[in-house]
Write an enzyme that holds these catalytic residues in place. Structure first.
Site, short mmCIF file in Angstrom:
data_model
loop_
_atom_site.label_atom_id
_atom_site.label_comp_id
_atom_site.label_asym_id
_atom_site.label_seq_id
_atom_site.Cartn_x
_atom_site.Cartn_y
_atom_site.Cartn_z
N CYS A 199 0.81 -1.22 0.00
CA CYS A 199 0.00 0.00 0.00
C CYS A 199 0.84 1.27 0.00
O CYS A 199 0.35 2.34 -0.37
CB CYS A 199 -0.94 0.01 1.19
SG CYS A 199 -2.14 -1.34 1.18
N HIS A 219 -9.05 3.66 -1.69
CA HIS A 219 -7.66 3.26 -1.49
C HIS A 219 -7.18 2.50 -2.72
O HIS A 219 -7.23 1.27 -2.76
CB HIS A 219 -7.58 2.40 -0.23
CG HIS A 219 -6.22 1.85 0.09
ND1 HIS A 219 -5.04 2.36 -0.42
CD2 HIS A 219 -5.86 0.81 0.92
CE1 HIS A 219 -4.03 1.68 0.06
NE2 HIS A 219 -4.50 0.73 0.87
N CYS A 276 0.09 2.02 6.74
CA CYS A 276 0.46 0.64 6.98
C CYS A 276 0.63 -0.07 5.64
O CYS A 276 -0.01 0.28 4.65
CB CYS A 276 -0.60 -0.05 7.83
SG CYS A 276 -2.27 0.01 7.15
#
Length: 386
Positions: A89, A342, A372
């Protein structure tokens, strides 16, 4: 050591999975941002020395040198090189770190950091499922890894639930955080708060200029009706980030390039940090990473005007705020990934675009971004508005 400056930081709207960008090839989605960065900065496109692109699911249309394909789909000359990186991510946040490090080292003067992810056209996890389906290997976690950590696989859902349980975060509290994310995002859209950072995208159905995922009519009742992702747990799809299609990018340059091309910087890169920890709980790492970044920067939490902590799950920014003592009023002030989406590899520079422009809109000086990442890794970037 040279200083690295952010001259442009832009993003596409977030497109819902199977939504507005379902028919847009990810290379074209990314190229839209590259073109806008060049156009809005006014820099000579041939002056770009590298394009570093974050992309998580490098399969199908995002395989075979995704970054280079973005360049070839754009108006940048084919003399501009590119590379694709995967830090889960945090991929495009790491792209920004690499770009800044190239400038700070003096080896390059003009670098674009970017990210792209079409979670519609290249489903999450399809890069390793394809190999398993073809009978090639047993997956990304070898027996040695499984034996060391006593797991068959690392699950972000399990990790998120572990974080929620560890920090005593109730379902009601996380749902309330999710509702606030939608309300903040809706307020930002109504006030034109994203106008400076958004690059409209042309589609067959017309021009898309607004984030698709924001629920203007969100309610606690609606959010509370969604079933948990982990049996007996409290994390749900409604208090977690949305699967999203999108692209983003930032132009990173040296002081010499500012003068040579007559560029006006938005911010300077103050501190770059990356840390790693427990890969099972996985998503808790932004907490120690933030402490390390602030120590390296010789700054306190009170010195930071705005925080962007990726809302992969509501539990993550909530646990981060609880552990650090950060003021929730300065956290994700325009909403986060629960409302805005996201898009995995694009989220790093997406959050940076939002952070830099929010600092300008609010007159803040310092901003801190963290997220994270799979495997128990976390990046932290501290910037100073100029």
């Amino acid at each position: 050591m040279s200083t690295a400056y952010i001259v442009q930081a832009l993003r596409t709207p977030g497109g819902r999975r199977r939504g507005a960008f379902a028919d847009v090839h990810p290379a074209d989605l990314g190229a839209t941002v590259l073109n806008a960065i060049v156009d809005r900065s006014g820099i000579d496109p041939a002056a770009v020395e590298d394009v570093i692109v974050g992309c998580v699911t490098q399969a199908g249309e995002q395989a075979f040198a995704m970054g280079r394909n973005m360049v070839l789909a754009s108006r940048l000359p084919d003399s501009v090189p590119a590379v694709t990186i995967d830090r889960q991510c945090g991929s495009s946040q790491q792209a920004l770190h690499f770009a800044a490090q190239a400038v700070m080292s003096g080896t390059q003067d003009v670098v674009i950091a970017a990210g792209v992810e079409s979670m519609t056209r290249v489903p999450m996890g399809s890069n390793f499922r394809l190999h398993a389906d073809a009978g090639i290997g047993s997956g990304p976690w070898s027996q040695a890894i499984q034996d060391r950590f006593q797991v068959a696989e690392f699950s972000q859902f399990t990790g998120a639930q572990m974080v929620a349980d560890k920090y005593g975060l109730t379902r009601e509290a996380m749902d309330a955080f999710a509702l606030d994310s939608h309300r903040r995002a809706a307020a930002a859209i109504a006030a034109g708060g994203f106008n400076a950072e958004i690059v409209p995208v042309a589609t067959a159905a017309g021009l898309v200029s607004q984030d698709e995922g924001v629920r203007f009519d969100a309610s606690m009742e609606g959010i509370g009706s969604v079933k948990p992702l982990v049996e007996g747990g409290t994390i749900t799809a409604a208090n977690a980030s949305q699967m999203t299609d999108g692209a983003s990018g930032a132009l990173i340059v040296s002081e010499a390039a500012l003068a040579r091309f007559g560029l006006t910087p938005l911010a300077r890169i103050h501190t770059l940090t990356v840390t790693a920890g427990d890969p099972v709980i996985m998503l808790e790492e932004p907490i120690p990473a933030t402490a390390k970044a602030l120590a390296r920067a010789a700054l306190s939490l009170d010195d930071i005007d705005l925080f962007e902590v990726n809302e992969a799950f509501a539990a993550i920014p909530m646990a981060w705020a609880q552990a650090t003592g950060a003021d929730p009023a300065r956290l994700n002030v325009n909403g986060g990934a629960i409302a805005l989406g996201h898009p995995l590899g694009a989220s790093g520079t997406k959050l940076m675009a939002t952070l830099v422009h929010a600092l300008h809109a609010r007159g803040g000086r310092y901003g801190l971004q963290t997220m994270c990442e799979g495997g128990g890794v976390a990046n932290v970037t501290i910037v100073e508005r100029l």
